[in-house]
Motif scaffolding. Sequence first.
Motif, PDB file in Angstrom:
ATOM      1  N   SER A  74       2.086   2.435  13.104  1.00 34.86           N
ATOM      2  CA  SER A  74       2.233   3.856  13.458  1.00 34.86           C
ATOM      3  C   SER A  74       2.150   4.066  14.955  1.00 34.86           C
ATOM      4  O   SER A  74       2.575   5.103  15.459  1.00 34.86           O
ATOM      5  CB  SER A  74       1.125   4.688  12.832  1.00 34.86           C
TER       6      SER A  74
ATOM      7  N   GLU B 213      -3.388  -1.011   9.585  1.00 34.94           N
ATOM      8  CA  GLU B 213      -3.125  -0.781  11.023  1.00 34.94           C
ATOM      9  C   GLU B 213      -4.220  -1.469  11.846  1.00 34.94           C
ATOM     10  O   GLU B 213      -5.175  -0.830  12.317  1.00 34.94           O
ATOM     11  CB  GLU B 213      -3.106   0.738  11.282  1.00 34.94           C
TER      12      GLU B 213
ATOM     13  N   GLU C 266       1.949  -9.460  -1.315  1.00 34.44           N
ATOM     14  CA  GLU C 266       0.597  -8.910  -1.098  1.00 34.44           C
ATOM     15  C   GLU C 266      -0.385 -10.021  -0.749  1.00 34.44           C
ATOM     16  O   GLU C 266      -0.061 -11.209  -0.842  1.00 34.44           O
ATOM     17  CB  GLU C 266       0.131  -8.148  -2.340  1.00 34.44           C
ATOM     18  N   GLN C 267      -1.601  -9.607  -0.390  1.00 32.43           N
ATOM     19  CA  GLN C 267      -2.564 -10.615   0.064  1.00 32.43           C
ATOM     20  C   GLN C 267      -3.206 -11.406  -1.073  1.00 32.43           C
ATOM     21  O   GLN C 267      -3.575 -12.553  -0.890  1.00 32.43           O
ATOM     22  CB  GLN C 267      -3.650  -9.960   0.913  1.00 32.43           C
TER      23      GLN C 267
ATOM     24  N   ASN D 225       5.795  -1.951  10.650  1.00 30.53           N
ATOM     25  CA  ASN D 225       5.752  -0.519  10.324  1.00 30.53           C
ATOM     26  C   ASN D 225       4.541   0.147  10.983  1.00 30.53           C
ATOM     27  O   ASN D 225       4.059   1.189  10.520  1.00 30.53           O
ATOM     28  CB  ASN D 225       5.691  -0.356   8.791  1.00 30.53           C
TER      29      ASN D 225
ATOM     30  N   PHE E 121       8.408   3.878   9.307  1.00 31.38           N
ATOM     31  CA  PHE E 121       8.800   4.751   8.194  1.00 31.38           C
ATOM     32  C   PHE E 121       7.794   5.895   8.092  1.00 31.38           C
ATOM     33  O   PHE E 121       6.705   5.822   8.648  1.00 31.38           O
ATOM     34  CB  PHE E 121       8.790   3.968   6.879  1.00 31.38           C
TER      35      PHE E 121
ATOM     36  N   TYR F  97      -4.321  -7.192  -5.593  1.00 29.88           N
ATOM     37  CA  TYR F  97      -3.532  -6.207  -4.826  1.00 29.88           C
ATOM     38  C   TYR F  97      -2.069  -6.214  -5.286  1.00 29.88           C
ATOM     39  O   TYR F  97      -1.413  -5.178  -5.344  1.00 29.88           O
ATOM     40  CB  TYR F  97      -3.597  -6.522  -3.332  1.00 29.88           C
TER      41      TYR F  97
ATOM     42  N   LYS G  11      -2.166  -7.835  12.244  1.00 32.09           N
ATOM     43  CA  LYS G  11      -0.701  -7.831  12.439  1.00 32.09           C
ATOM     44  C   LYS G  11      -0.289  -9.081  13.201  1.00 32.09           C
ATOM     45  O   LYS G  11       0.726  -9.718  12.891  1.00 32.09           O
ATOM     46  CB  LYS G  11      -0.241  -6.578  13.186  1.00 32.09           C
TER      47      LYS G  11
ATOM     48  N   GLY H 254       0.844  -1.192   0.000  1.00 30.09           N
ATOM     49  CA  GLY H 254       0.000   0.000   0.000  1.00 30.09           C
ATOM     50  C   GLY H 254       0.879   1.242   0.000  1.00 30.09           C
ATOM     51  O   GLY H 254       2.059   1.197  -0.404  1.00 30.09           O
ATOM     52  N   THR H 255       0.346   2.337   0.519  1.00 34.35           N
ATOM     53  CA  THR H 255       1.070   3.610   0.544  1.00 34.35           C
ATOM     54  C   THR H 255       2.491   3.421   1.060  1.00 34.35           C
ATOM     55  O   THR H 255       3.455   3.904   0.463  1.00 34.35           O
ATOM     56  CB  THR H 255       0.332   4.580   1.482  1.00 34.35           C
ATOM     57  N   MET H 256       2.632   2.722   2.183  1.00 32.01           N
ATOM     58  CA  MET H 256       3.941   2.627   2.827  1.00 32.01           C
ATOM     59  C   MET H 256       4.825   1.561   2.197  1.00 32.01           C
ATOM     60  O   MET H 256       6.008   1.794   1.930  1.00 32.01           O
ATOM     61  CB  MET H 256       3.772   2.339   4.324  1.00 32.01           C
TER      62      MET H 256
END
Length: 728
Positions: free
Chosen positions: A416, A389, A329-330, A414, A438, A334, A394, A308-310
């Motif tokens: 947040s 997130e 990826e899943q 990663n 990051f 994706y 996770k 994704g973005t990160m």
Amino acid sequence: MRVTFSLFHALAVLNWLLATESLIYFSLAVLQALEDGLKRADADPSVKAVTICGENGKFSAGADIRGFSSPNKQGLGLGPIVSLIERSEKPVVAAIEGIALGGGLEVTLGCHYRIAHVQARMGLPEVTIGLLPGAEGTQRLPRLIGVPAALDIITTGRHISASEALKLGLVDEVVEENTVEAAIRLANRLIGQPLGHRRLSLKPVPKLPNMEAFLTEALVKVKKRAQGCLAPELCFQAIKAATEQPFADGVRKERELFNILLTSGQAKALQYAFFAERAVEKWTTPSGASWKTASPQPIRKAAVIGLGTMGRGIVTSLVKAKIPVVALEQDLEYLNTGRKAVMLLLEREAMKMEQGGQTLDFNNPARLQFAVDFDVLRDVDLVIEAVFENMALKKEIFNKLSRICKPEAFLCTNTSALNIDEIASVTSRPQQVIGTHFFSPAHVMRLLEIIYGRHTSPTTIATAMQLAKVMKKVGVVVGNCFGFVGNRMMFPYVQQAVFLLEEGSRPEDVDQVLEDFGFKIGPFRMSDLAGLDVGWRSRKDQGLTGPTLAPGTSARQRHGYRYSPLPDLLCEKGRFGQKTGKGWYQYEKAGGRTAKPDPWIHSFLSEYRDTHQIKTRFIDQEEILERCLFTLINEGFDILAEGIASGPEHLDVVYINGYGWPKHRGGPMFYASTVGLPNILAKLQKYSEIHPDVPQLRPSAFLKKLVAMGNPPLNDWMSYLHRQSNKL
Ligand code: NAD
């Protein structure tokens, strides 16, 4: 420190060396020796020419910035010596190897000829520490390479390669072999030849057909890029003086501007930031682990989960760091989206690198592999997880990784803000689990927050720090708490910004004040950019809003404290920020980037205040700044007191490199020290009395203690942490 002066073949070779951290800096003794050497060479009739070089393959890194507290002895002491070199009746050739930076490059500008090794780098980086080249460099460089190129080099402080220097005419020749020998050969050829035309101070600045218009436009650009930092603009003024005044007057102007910068406070902040970045490399933890004793493990192959973005940016950074990487990826859909995004980023990076003469190899499957099957992770040395997130997800991923990856592999998250220990608890190797936080976009932002958990081993920390270094990022080691250092300090800042809207401000008012302070973007523009839905999801997970909220909960209170539902209300209306074209601002379209104040928001806010019977009041800039910044700083003191970070430099490096804090203000804790801790305490006390239901405004016990101990300098703060204070 050593200065040698030797004569051979009717030629004097001056070389000087002051080895500090393997770089060569000027010191007073070096300057003195250089001056003496030159005078002796000039006076000795058997010397016909002079070559100036460094030692051990490095010309000079310029003045030691630790010495700038006594400026007239160092920064400015060099100018007359450069003039002395230039006035010499005997040809002087600079042999530039390794680096010639700052005062080092200014010395070469006094020489009559310059030869550089093909791998040499040159630059005038003074602007990055809040100064300008103070040894007549702002006057000589434009005379040599013209105003546009000199402006670029001096106002950005960027380093240039030998080949670029040759193209610009900064050096006369680039050699691949022994530079000093080449310089000696050239110096011998020059004996007896006229030198007048090689003395830069005697040359006019090359004219431009439209100099005035060019300078006007250049100043606008310089100011825009500087965002409140004074040095680039004063560098500009010095160069402008070179275009308008004779050399000697230009030099006087340069000195005057140098002194303004030196006493502006910004130079001190920038120099603090420079050393803070080096200080955080030497990490320690409260349990006694430290950089001194821990050794990193080599990372020969890595994996990133989630593109994704990160994840996209993290993969790009790893490829750039030449670490083979598996991107996972899943599912295939994706994966294809992620692959396209990564390839686009890499193509752009490759193009940028090509411009600097470098290549980026990413079409090789041995370097970059895409997959959906976790089995490909069996041989990787390190995994970076960057999925949604969500703690349950996770944990599922980490449990799987723990079973599939080889026993010695490191597992990084990663996240947040989530608890590293909880994530590590589902693995059989919590000692090898660590947070690697990051910042977006991950291939651009320099910060890497490295979060150790209760069981994380020193080797794991050292390996993550080494990874940061290889990826050309600044690793900052911090402890585990909700939001870690950066986001934890950000929460009260953004919270205050939203409270200010409730009380009477508009988003653009608050943003303007913080952008004027020097932030790249204010809190509302930032929220719109990051997506308001991110925080909304997190608040729903925490039960602060959404279906799990207990019926009858007061709209503006949670757990007895003040809460603003404003961001939730915006999300409920589908206003997620840039991605939906509406948030705290309006945008030209979904995904648009130009924020325009939105009248809808203004009337929404005034209706909201009416509903909740809040009397709209005018809030001045001072209150906006103080409430946003002082709560952020206050949280910083709590973080220090809890041992989450081992010193204020850590917080400052995090903020400068991850949150767009203006570097010329030295980071939030340095800024606090310049405002004065008693002032910050007094303001927090005042606001806390007005808003007793906002715990973030209550002054931190550590801040109170430091004030009670007499407001010690920032370097000493941590030594007071465990000292008893009888004044409290
Ligand atoms: P995102 O939604 O853009 O991307 C998450 C990706 O993870 C998606 O592509 C998704 O398909 C993938 N994914 C989900 N489940 C998976 C699975 N089981 N296996 C493999 N891939 C899976 O999220 P993001 O913004 O990149 O955030 C990722 C993480 O980074 C989060 O923990 C977030 O908090 C953190 N983070 C985000 C930012 C930011 O600015 N976006 C900054 C710092 C940290």
